[in-house]
Design an enzyme around this catalytic site. Structure first.
Site, PDB file in Angstrom:
ATOM      1  N   LYS A 183       0.806  -0.988  -0.393  1.00 63.75           N
ATOM      2  CA  LYS A 183       0.091   0.142  -0.030  1.00 63.75           C
ATOM      3  C   LYS A 183       0.911   1.454  -0.155  1.00 63.75           C
ATOM      4  O   LYS A 183       1.459   1.497   0.679  1.00 63.75           O
ATOM      5  CB  LYS A 183      -1.106  -0.170   1.648  1.00 63.75           C
ATOM      6  CG  LYS A 183      -2.213   0.905   0.920  1.00 63.75           C
ATOM      7  CD  LYS A 183      -1.777   2.214   1.810  1.00 63.75           C
ATOM      8  CE  LYS A 183      -2.469   3.255   1.656  1.00 63.75           C
ATOM      9  NZ  LYS A 183      -2.415   4.604   2.366  1.00 63.75           N
ATOM     10  N   GLU A 257      10.106   1.900  10.576  1.00 62.48           N
ATOM     11  CA  GLU A 257      11.070   2.955  10.042  1.00 62.48           C
ATOM     12  C   GLU A 257      10.675   4.021  10.019  1.00 62.48           C
ATOM     13  O   GLU A 257       9.547   5.018   9.339  1.00 62.48           O
ATOM     14  CB  GLU A 257      11.891   2.836   8.966  1.00 62.48           C
ATOM     15  CG  GLU A 257      13.624   3.274   8.281  1.00 62.48           C
ATOM     16  CD  GLU A 257      12.946   4.594   8.851  1.00 62.48           C
ATOM     17  OE1 GLU A 257      13.566   5.794   9.336  1.00 62.48           O
ATOM     18  OE2 GLU A 257      12.202   4.851   7.366  1.00 62.48           O
ATOM     19  N   CYS A 291      13.233  11.085   6.702  1.00 58.69           N
ATOM     20  CA  CYS A 291      13.371  10.786   8.095  1.00 58.69           C
ATOM     21  C   CYS A 291      15.290  10.596   8.455  1.00 58.69           C
ATOM     22  O   CYS A 291      15.300  10.857   9.714  1.00 58.69           O
ATOM     23  CB  CYS A 291      13.013   9.173   7.866  1.00 58.69           C
ATOM     24  SG  CYS A 291      13.951   8.116   7.222  1.00 58.69           S
ATOM     25  N   GLU A 389      10.393  16.454  14.772  1.00 53.57           N
ATOM     26  CA  GLU A 389      10.435  16.602  13.815  1.00 53.57           C
ATOM     27  C   GLU A 389       9.798  17.036  12.674  1.00 53.57           C
ATOM     28  O   GLU A 389       8.518  17.431  12.078  1.00 53.57           O
ATOM     29  CB  GLU A 389      10.511  15.313  13.013  1.00 53.57           C
ATOM     30  CG  GLU A 389      10.599  14.215  11.407  1.00 53.57           C
ATOM     31  CD  GLU A 389       9.406  13.253  10.998  1.00 53.57           C
ATOM     32  OE1 GLU A 389      11.293  12.602  10.210  1.00 53.57           O
ATOM     33  OE2 GLU A 389       9.419  12.426  11.323  1.00 53.57           O
TER      34      GLU A 389
END
Length: 501
Positions: A183, A257, A291, A389
């Site tokens: 997906k 992750e 990331c 982040e």
């Protein structure tokens, strides 16, 4: 800032059981290029029904052994053919990626090349997925540890590196004999769907890889589905926790992750020219939507003023513009939602008292959404721009005076994906590397990756490792087989009529 691109939107079906599945009732969603403000793709809005069909198709394909039972050499041949086809279609894949994501097309070409390398490397593991043997259990015992495919893998990928990240997962799952339902993000599904056609062309049997597109409900159904044996997810920490919660309902394993707030630590004895360029690259690469983004600069107080000045001047020279322009280094922000997140956090940095040295605003362009490279100085470790982040081209500069302080600041966030240290002193480099709670530590480099080197994080940066020989761990089960030869010794209850003691 932007060029005119009049290519008609491309329509993509689902891939289930080796067949293209179009939208019943015309259930479609579209993707508007974040740089050009025009529709570039139309995709099927899958429902739970299509997800269930894809999972059951993958389940059947696994259980009947059409892929699982092939010799590793045969699976390796197919994976190498996929790699070659990725190289053959590199320009098409790069262009779709640039249009859907907003990243520079020159960067996208590099990612396509790396994608092919991942498939080539994973092919080697199809022939090198070893178990183990124990022959010191006694003269009449032999122990075997068999490594077997886990089954059906649910693979959920993000919008920032769609082709690259699916290729950090899928080929490793296939190498060991798993089947999969993939997906991709609803923002950037195009290259994953093209990859699905390349898999078919390369000879992956029908039903082994199935691709469904849609929004978060599709991923949620995949995560909780009782016939999915494991879920591999890359995305935000917030969504990763939801995936883990959904997977817990059937106790399926997860590989996650997730986010990062990655520091580059610069000591006075470093090669400062190299460090300046790496710091600017680290925070501006892929518009900071990464990331692994080096969004924190930890610089020693003895060199801080001059080094930060050089970083700012270097960042001013970076070309921000149309992703289809070959000279562009920083493209468009992927969505209005992400742009709002960046603007909110930049505002919080200003309100907290950080010194804005560069940028801090959206660029005024006739189309698209572009954000200026931004640098904050005199940031403290408790500010949101130092702990959250941002996923944008925003650098937070923190100053330190000793190795201990640098390590303390490094480890002061919930994340632990990666870090970097710049120094010519091997003792300093190794001391920092050992004490930094991060899955990857770069020494005198940043974001230098290789298919052979494992990748993953500590803490809220995730669970498990991708790439390298350990990548297959998430997609395999270990089965112990204990073999006894000769007569059974010392029966628990002596058999009637025997003379055994």
């Amino acid at each position: 800032m932007t060029t005119t691109d009049t290519t008609a939107p491309r329509r993509y079906p689902l891939l289930i059981g080796g067949e293209h599945v179009h939208a019943p009732g015309g259930r479609l969603f579209t993707r508007t290029s974040p740089a050009h403000d025009r529709v570039v793709g139309e995709y099927v809005e899958a429902t739970a029904e299509e997800v269930d069909l894809a999972v059951e198709t993958a389940r059947k394909a696994f259980d009947d052994g059409r892929w699982r039972d092939l010799p590793g050499m045969e699976r390796a041949r197919v994976l190498r053919r996929v790699a070659a086809l990725v190289e053959e279609h590199a320009e098409e894949l790069a262009r779709v990626e640039a249009l859907e994501s907003g990243k520079p097309v020159a960067q996208a070409r590099g990612e396509v090349a790396t994608t092919a390398e991942l498939w080539y490397y994973a092919a080697t593991l199809a022939q090198h997925a070893y178990g183990d043997a124990h022959n010191a259990l006694g003269g009449d015992y032999l122990g075997l540890a068999l490594r077997e495919p886990v089954g059906v893998a649910g693979i959920i990928t993000p919008w920032n590196f769609p082709l690259l990240i699916v290729s950090q997962k899928l080929p490793f799952a296939l190498a060991v004999g798993c089947t999969a339902v993939v997906k991709p993000s609803q923002l950037t599904p195009g290259t994953t769907l093209i990859l699905g056609d390349l898999l078919t062309e390369a000879g992956v049997p029908a039903g082994v890889v199935n691709i469904v597109t849609g929004r978060g409900d599709v991923g949620a159904r995949l995560s909780e589905h009782p016939h999915v044996d494991m879920v591999s997810f890359t995305g935000s920490t917030e969504v990763g926790k939801k995936v883990m919660t959904a997977a817990a309902r059937t106790l399926k394993r997860v590989e996650l992750e997730l986010g990062g707030k990655n520091p580059q630590v610069v000591f006075p004895d470093a090669d400062l020219d190299a460090a300046v360029d790496a710091v600017v690259f680290g925070v501006l690469f892929n518009q900071g939507e990464c990331c692994n983004s080096g969004s924190r600069l930890l610089v020693h107080r003895d060199i801080a003023d001059e080094f930060v000045r050089r970083v700012v001047e270097h960042a001013r020279r970076v070309v921000v513009g149309d992703p289809l322009d070959e000279t562009t280094k920083v493209g468009a922000i992927a969505s209005d939602e992400q742009l709002r997140v960046i603007e909110r956090l930049v505002g919080e940095g200003t309100e907290a008292g950080a010194e804005l040295l560069l940028g801090g605003h959206r660029l005024d362009t006739p189309a698209g959404r572009f954000y200026a490279p931004t640098v904050f100085d005199h940031v403290t470790a408790d500010m949101s721009i130092a702990t959250t982040e941002i996923f944008g081209p925003v650098l937070s500069v923190l100053r330190f005076g000793s190795l201990d302080e640098a390590v303390s600041i490094t480890n002061s966030t919930p994340y632990g994906l990666s870090s970097a240290v710049w120094t010519r002193d091997v003792d300093t480099a190794l001391a920092y590397a050992r004490r930094s709670r991060a899955g990857t530590v770069w020494v005198n480099c940043f974001m230098d990756g290789f298919p052979e080197i494992s990748f993953g994080g500590y803490g809220e940066s995730g669970i498990g490792r991708e790439l390298g020989r350990h990548a297959i761990d998430a997609f395999t089960e270990l089965k112990s087989v204990v073999v006894h030869t000769g007569p059974r010794r010392s029966p628990w209850v002596p058999l009637e009529g025997t003379d055994r003691p």
